[in-house]
Motif scaffolding. Structure first.
Motif, short mmCIF file in Angstrom:
data_model
loop_
_atom_site.label_atom_id
_atom_site.label_comp_id
_atom_site.label_asym_id
_atom_site.label_seq_id
_atom_site.Cartn_x
_atom_site.Cartn_y
_atom_site.Cartn_z
N ASP A 41 -8.08 11.55 -0.83
CA ASP A 41 -6.90 12.22 -0.71
C ASP A 41 -7.03 13.44 -0.97
OD1 ASP A 41 -5.30 13.21 -2.64
OD2 ASP A 41 -5.05 11.42 -3.61
N SER A 99 -2.42 5.51 -4.61
CA SER A 99 -1.47 5.87 -2.86
C SER A 99 -2.46 5.33 -1.93
CB SER A 99 -1.10 6.99 -2.43
OG SER A 99 0.06 7.19 -3.58
N SER A 147 -5.95 -5.23 -7.30
CA SER A 147 -4.42 -6.08 -6.49
C SER A 147 -4.99 -6.43 -6.14
CB SER A 147 -3.55 -5.37 -6.90
OG SER A 147 -3.49 -4.40 -5.79
P1 NAD Z 1 -0.75 8.53 -6.06
O1 NAD Z 1 -2.16 8.01 -5.28
O2 NAD Z 1 0.33 8.63 -5.19
O3 NAD Z 1 -1.70 10.25 -6.25
C1 NAD Z 1 -0.58 11.38 -6.80
C2 NAD Z 1 -0.80 12.78 -6.35
O4 NAD Z 1 -2.36 12.97 -7.29
C3 NAD Z 1 -1.54 13.57 -5.55
O5 NAD Z 1 -0.74 14.29 -5.21
C4 NAD Z 1 -2.71 12.91 -5.74
O6 NAD Z 1 -3.04 13.57 -4.53
C5 NAD Z 1 -2.81 13.85 -6.78
N1 NAD Z 1 -4.33 13.27 -7.57
C6 NAD Z 1 -4.56 12.08 -7.30
N2 NAD Z 1 -6.14 11.92 -7.79
C7 NAD Z 1 -6.25 13.19 -8.40
C8 NAD Z 1 -7.09 14.36 -9.10
N3 NAD Z 1 -8.52 13.22 -9.30
N4 NAD Z 1 -6.83 15.00 -9.23
C9 NAD Z 1 -5.75 15.98 -8.85
N5 NAD Z 1 -4.72 15.47 -8.22
C10 NAD Z 1 -5.28 14.18 -7.98
O7 NAD Z 1 -1.03 8.72 -7.65
P2 NAD Z 1 -0.18 6.72 -8.43
O8 NAD Z 1 0.00 6.75 -9.47
O9 NAD Z 1 -2.21 7.02 -8.19
O10 NAD Z 1 -0.81 6.39 -7.61
C11 NAD Z 1 0.64 6.11 -7.06
C12 NAD Z 1 0.47 5.23 -5.92
O11 NAD Z 1 -0.26 3.47 -6.19
C13 NAD Z 1 2.34 4.50 -5.68
O12 NAD Z 1 2.27 4.41 -3.63
C14 NAD Z 1 2.77 3.12 -5.69
O13 NAD Z 1 3.32 2.16 -4.64
C15 NAD Z 1 1.21 2.22 -5.31
N6 NAD Z 1 0.74 1.47 -6.13
C16 NAD Z 1 0.07 0.52 -6.07
C17 NAD Z 1 -0.60 -0.77 -6.43
C18 NAD Z 1 -1.06 -2.21 -5.89
O14 NAD Z 1 -0.96 -2.59 -6.78
N7 NAD Z 1 -1.32 -1.59 -4.83
C19 NAD Z 1 0.37 -0.52 -8.26
C20 NAD Z 1 0.88 0.29 -8.86
C21 NAD Z 1 0.85 1.26 -7.69
#
Ligand code: NAD
Ligand code: ZN
Length: 357
Positions: A41, A99, A147
């Protein structure tokens, strides 16, 4: 009746500081001359974590741009540049939020499957296993670490590569990695987990397997967001396990109304998963009365802003697009409202709901 026979992740290590075992964990997975690719990330660029990544030989760190949620075009370009540079690789290690974990899963699969990742958006379309892949979450809540999907936005749809080849071979759950997450982001992603629990526990697909995990995850979320005072390391420990258990719960059930409606927002407006779910959850009293009441309490207690009025300037064509995407998520609606869901959630009713967001 046929019961789902689902593929789980291979290995799990949990514990504060377990990231330090990564070198040892990867060692037997390394193939002569083929690098491990660490997809990290971009938040961690120039941060301390980078110095702890166990680079060997021709290993490479690639910073994942997660400004927008993952697109099939991004997955394809990452996989093709790796093929060009190295031919084959030993594995992909995703370090980041949902993500980045989804990107790592998808890139692993595309190293061994021809064409574009968009060709595999759907259920069980992936033909070959990917290269070795490990997931290391730095935000807790999505359940992407457990997942069998990887959510991607493609040229025509937003849909995952759902397959038995998709789950990680290894996950490393180290709650220390989530400690720097900003309060708002932590809340939105944490609420993704809370909402998974409500939708699973209130759904018609529920069985004892889902219920056992869902209840535990819900209780952990309540410990953190309802009962705890200040945020402590203990909260990071709990939320990481809540995410895991919430993911296990929906693996054997399904999500529901908040997710189905949120997908429409994300498709049309690019609203992110966690925040989109929160925007929708705020208006779902009719479907999840107790969950929504508690959700509103948590929003207030934790001093979080949930955006409002995001649909106020949209025209009827826009609403139609969101309604089409949302109603396309049939299993989610069936889980939420039962077999006769189409009689309950009409286009008019959904139009009215979108109008409130
Ligand atoms: P993300 O991965 O989109 O990250 C959100 C923000 O947080 C980004 O700006 C990132 O740089 C930042 N970030 C990450 N780790 C950090 C940390 N330790 N400290 C500070 N900032 C940090 O957010 P999310 O909510 O974890 O993931 C959402 C994504 O997950 C979406 O793309 C969604 O479609 C996907 N998703 C997938 C599944 C699945 O089963 N595959 C399930 C639900 C969601
Ligand atoms: Zn979710």
């Amino acid at each position: 009746m046929a019961f789902r026979n689902f593929k789980m992740i291979g290995y799990v290590v949990y514990g504060r500081g377990s990231f330090n075992q990564l070198d040892e964990i990867l060692q037997p997975r390394r193939q002569q001359g083929r690098p491990m690719i660490f997809l990290v990330d971009h938040f961690f660029e120039n941060r301390e974590l980078i110095s702890k990544i166990p680079l060997r030989g021709n290993d490479k760190i690639i910073f994942a741009d997660v400004t927008h949620e993952p697109k099939t075009s991004y997955v394809d370009s990452l996989a093709s540049s790796l093929k060009e540079e190295f031919g084959t690789i030993s594995g992909v290690i995703g370090i980041g939020g949902g993500s980045t974990m989804d990107l790592a899963k998808a890139v692993s699969l595309m190293m061994n499957n021809p064409g574009s990742s968009a060709d595999y958006q759907g259920w069980d379309l992936v033909k070959n296993p990917g290269v070795y892949k490990a997931g290391i979450p730095t935000l807790s809540g999505t359940g992407a670490e457990v997942s069998r999907t990887t959510v991607l936005t493609g040229p025509t749809k937003k849909l995952g590569m759902n397959s038995d080849f998709t789950p990680f071979d290894q996950i490393v759950l180290d709650p220390d990695l989530t400690k720097d997450a900003p309060a708002n982001q932590r809340f939105y992603t944490g609420m993704d987990c809370y909402i998974h629990c409500i939708e699973s526990l209130e759904g018609t697909y529920l069985n004892e397997f889902s219920k056992s995990y869902g209840e535990k995850a819900l209780q952990l979320c309540q410990d953190i967001f309802v009962n705890a005072g200040e945020w402590t390391p203990d909260c990071d420990d709990k939320l990481m396990m809540a995410s895991y258990a919430g993911g296990m719960s929906i693996a054997y059930s399904q999500v529901g109304v908040a997710h189905a409606v949120s997908y429409g927002l994300s498709y049309l407006l690019g609203t992110k998963h966690g925040i989109g779910n929160c925007i929708v959850m705020n208006h779902l009293e009719e479907y999840y009365p107790a969950g929504v009441k508690e959700f509103k309490y948590m929003v207030e207690k934790n001093g979080i802003d949930i955006p409002a009025g995001i649909c106020k300037d949209l025209n009827e064509e826009d609403f139609d697009k969101m309604i089409n995407v949302s109603l396309g998520m049939k299993p989610l609606w069936e889980n939420a409202l039962g077999k006769d869901w189409e009689k309950i959630m009409t286009r008019e009713k959904l139009r009215e709901l979108y109008g409130k967001l």
